[in-house]
Motif scaffolding. Sequence first.
Motif, mmCIF file in Angstrom:
data_model
loop_
_atom_site.group_PDB
_atom_site.id
_atom_site.type_symbol
_atom_site.label_atom_id
_atom_site.label_comp_id
_atom_site.label_asym_id
_atom_site.label_seq_id
_atom_site.Cartn_x
_atom_site.Cartn_y
_atom_site.Cartn_z
ATOM 1 N N ASP A 294 0.841 -1.203 0.000
ATOM 2 C CA ASP A 294 0.000 0.000 0.000
ATOM 3 C C ASP A 294 0.874 1.250 0.000
ATOM 4 O O ASP A 294 2.000 1.245 0.502
ATOM 5 C CB ASP A 294 -0.888 0.036 1.252
ATOM 6 C CG ASP A 294 -1.858 -1.134 1.304
ATOM 7 O OD1 ASP A 294 -2.444 -1.448 0.259
ATOM 8 O OD2 ASP A 294 -1.986 -1.729 2.399
ATOM 9 N N GLY A 295 0.312 2.325 -0.546
ATOM 10 C CA GLY A 295 1.004 3.616 -0.543
ATOM 11 C C GLY A 295 0.862 4.319 -1.871
ATOM 12 O O GLY A 295 0.104 3.905 -2.750
ATOM 13 N N ASP A 296 1.600 5.403 -2.028
ATOM 14 C CA ASP A 296 1.573 6.205 -3.250
ATOM 15 C C ASP A 296 2.280 5.441 -4.362
ATOM 16 O O ASP A 296 3.496 5.269 -4.321
ATOM 17 C CB ASP A 296 2.254 7.550 -2.982
ATOM 18 C CG ASP A 296 2.192 8.487 -4.176
ATOM 19 O OD1 ASP A 296 1.697 8.067 -5.241
ATOM 20 O OD2 ASP A 296 2.647 9.632 -4.027
ATOM 21 N N LEU A 299 5.321 7.090 -6.164
ATOM 22 C CA LEU A 299 6.493 7.531 -5.411
ATOM 23 C C LEU A 299 7.764 6.882 -5.974
ATOM 24 O O LEU A 299 7.842 5.675 -6.150
ATOM 25 C CB LEU A 299 6.326 7.163 -3.933
ATOM 26 C CG LEU A 299 7.338 7.744 -2.955
ATOM 27 C CD1 LEU A 299 7.358 9.256 -3.004
ATOM 28 C CD2 LEU A 299 7.033 7.247 -1.550
ATOM 29 N N SER A 335 3.931 -1.051 3.411
ATOM 30 C CA SER A 335 3.286 0.246 3.212
ATOM 31 C C SER A 335 4.354 1.312 3.218
ATOM 32 O O SER A 335 5.365 1.195 3.929
ATOM 33 C CB SER A 335 2.251 0.524 4.314
ATOM 34 O OG SER A 335 2.879 0.654 5.564
ATOM 35 N N LEU A 336 4.150 2.356 2.409
ATOM 36 C CA LEU A 336 5.166 3.400 2.349
ATOM 37 C C LEU A 336 4.526 4.755 2.108
ATOM 38 O O LEU A 336 3.447 4.857 1.510
ATOM 39 C CB LEU A 336 6.208 3.097 1.277
ATOM 40 C CG LEU A 336 5.776 3.080 -0.190
ATOM 41 C CD1 LEU A 336 6.957 3.392 -1.088
ATOM 42 C CD2 LEU A 336 5.215 1.704 -0.556
ATOM 43 N N HIS A 337 5.208 5.783 2.594
ATOM 44 C CA HIS A 337 4.784 7.149 2.350
ATOM 45 C C HIS A 337 6.005 8.057 2.453
ATOM 46 O O HIS A 337 7.035 7.678 3.036
ATOM 47 C CB HIS A 337 3.716 7.594 3.364
ATOM 48 C CG HIS A 337 4.197 7.616 4.773
ATOM 49 N ND1 HIS A 337 4.190 6.498 5.590
ATOM 50 C CD2 HIS A 337 4.694 8.646 5.530
ATOM 51 C CE1 HIS A 337 4.663 6.824 6.785
ATOM 52 N NE2 HIS A 337 4.981 8.120 6.774
ATOM 53 N N GLN A 338 5.860 9.229 1.872
ATOM 54 C CA GLN A 338 6.961 10.188 1.873
ATOM 55 C C GLN A 338 6.870 11.086 3.093
ATOM 56 O O GLN A 338 5.792 11.525 3.486
ATOM 57 C CB GLN A 338 6.927 11.039 0.593
ATOM 58 C CG GLN A 338 8.083 12.012 0.490
ATOM 59 C CD GLN A 338 8.086 12.772 -0.828
ATOM 60 O OE1 GLN A 338 7.361 12.409 -1.756
ATOM 61 N NE2 GLN A 338 8.890 13.827 -0.918
ATOM 62 N N GLN A 339 8.015 11.366 3.670
ATOM 63 C CA GLN A 339 8.098 12.301 4.802
ATOM 64 C C GLN A 339 9.312 13.194 4.574
ATOM 65 O O GLN A 339 10.439 12.775 4.773
ATOM 66 C CB GLN A 339 8.215 11.533 6.129
ATOM 67 C CG GLN A 339 8.155 12.416 7.364
ATOM 68 C CD GLN A 339 8.243 11.584 8.633
ATOM 69 O OE1 GLN A 339 9.326 11.146 9.030
ATOM 70 N NE2 GLN A 339 7.107 11.354 9.278
ATOM 71 N N VAL A 343 11.649 8.407 2.496
ATOM 72 C CA VAL A 343 10.537 7.501 2.289
ATOM 73 C C VAL A 343 10.484 6.580 3.512
ATOM 74 O O VAL A 343 11.504 6.014 3.925
ATOM 75 C CB VAL A 343 10.666 6.681 0.984
ATOM 76 C CG1 VAL A 343 11.945 5.869 0.945
ATOM 77 C CG2 VAL A 343 9.468 5.749 0.816
#
Length: 424
Positions: A294-296, A299, A335-339, A343
């Motif tokens: 899951d995630g963008d 990215l 799962s991943l997301h940008q911060q 990442v």
Amino acid sequence: MSKPVIVCVDDEPAVLDSLRRELSEVFEESYELETAVGGVEAVELVKDLVQDQCNVAVIIADYLMPDLKGDEVLRQVNELSPKTLTVMLTGQAGVDGITNAINTAQLYRYIAKPWQPADLQLTVREALNSYIQEQQLYEYQHQLEQKVQARTRELTQTLQELQETQTELIRSEKMAALGQLVAGVAHEINTPVGNALLAASVLQNETQAFDELYKQGSLKRSTLSGYLETAADSSRLVLSNLDRAAQLIQSFKQVAVDQTSFEKRPFTIIPYINSVLTSLEPHLKATKHQTTVDGDISLKMVSYPGALSQIVTNLVINSTRHAYGPGEQGHLSFSLHQQEEQVILEYADDGCGISESHQAKIFEPFFTTARERGGSGLGLHIVHNIVTQNLRGTIRCESTLGSGSKFILNLPLQITDEGTHASV
């Protein structure tokens, strides 16, 4: 002269004839009998025998002789042939003479004149038995030392080969934690080497105790039997543990293999992780575990996809091997997301979890709770090295027994040649 030698020394030819006659009746078939008239002749005789590499088993010397007293004769013989058992034949020796022979010549026994033939024969028989046992013990120890030295050479050679492999890995920069690898090898072989040292120490202590009894002339058959049993057990422990250590080092050499060259390039993270999971489908099918990502989906990173592939593979395999029992079905999720310029990649399973006491050790090389099932303890150690060294990020674990495990990776979105991070 192939047979061991018994030497008789006296300044009276009649006494020497009597000694030869009485000893020949019992020992002539197995031993050579030599006589010397006086102490000087006896010392020269023993010198010649030693130079001819003859085994001088026992020397029987009169105490009161005009050229050399018996205690001095035995002292010189002891220097020439330390394993020769010394017997003093005396009718006039005082306490000082006997004490001197004990202290300087390791006197085995003394026989008072006039002697009984049976007593003489029994004393010489016991001395010869002691001599034979000492020779057998010496040969056994010599063989044991040769075997230990051979095993030690093999172990040393294997260690040298391991060090050479480690050097090659450093040069190729495929593994940044070779110091930890060496520490892991040392820790892993500590048990068999420690056992071997303990067995060798026990054997040394028993040998010293045995030697003291022998020097005191109080050696018993039961003591000898007990010592030989201890020596045999100790040698088996030394050899088996050194073999085990050599096998361990040989297996650890397999860890030091060249990894596929990591090439830096831009790539979209989620599709790439999905492609890695696709390559793992044959392994996952056998376990019936479900995987999700899951995630963008858009990215991207400028990094080393080969390194990320190895991280994903090791994390998944670690879960399938350790988090679930036979036949259990689980859920493995990414799962991943940008911060900002990072990442955040989180990987979780819903398996058995990791105890608090083990969590501090899971990234250490060769730490595993599944050694009996063939676990090497290298999977998470390699993940940690790739994350921190190749991808210049961080990794930590959160886990509770019975509630699964989660690994949180903070990775730079872009790795520049200078090692600085920038957003894509």
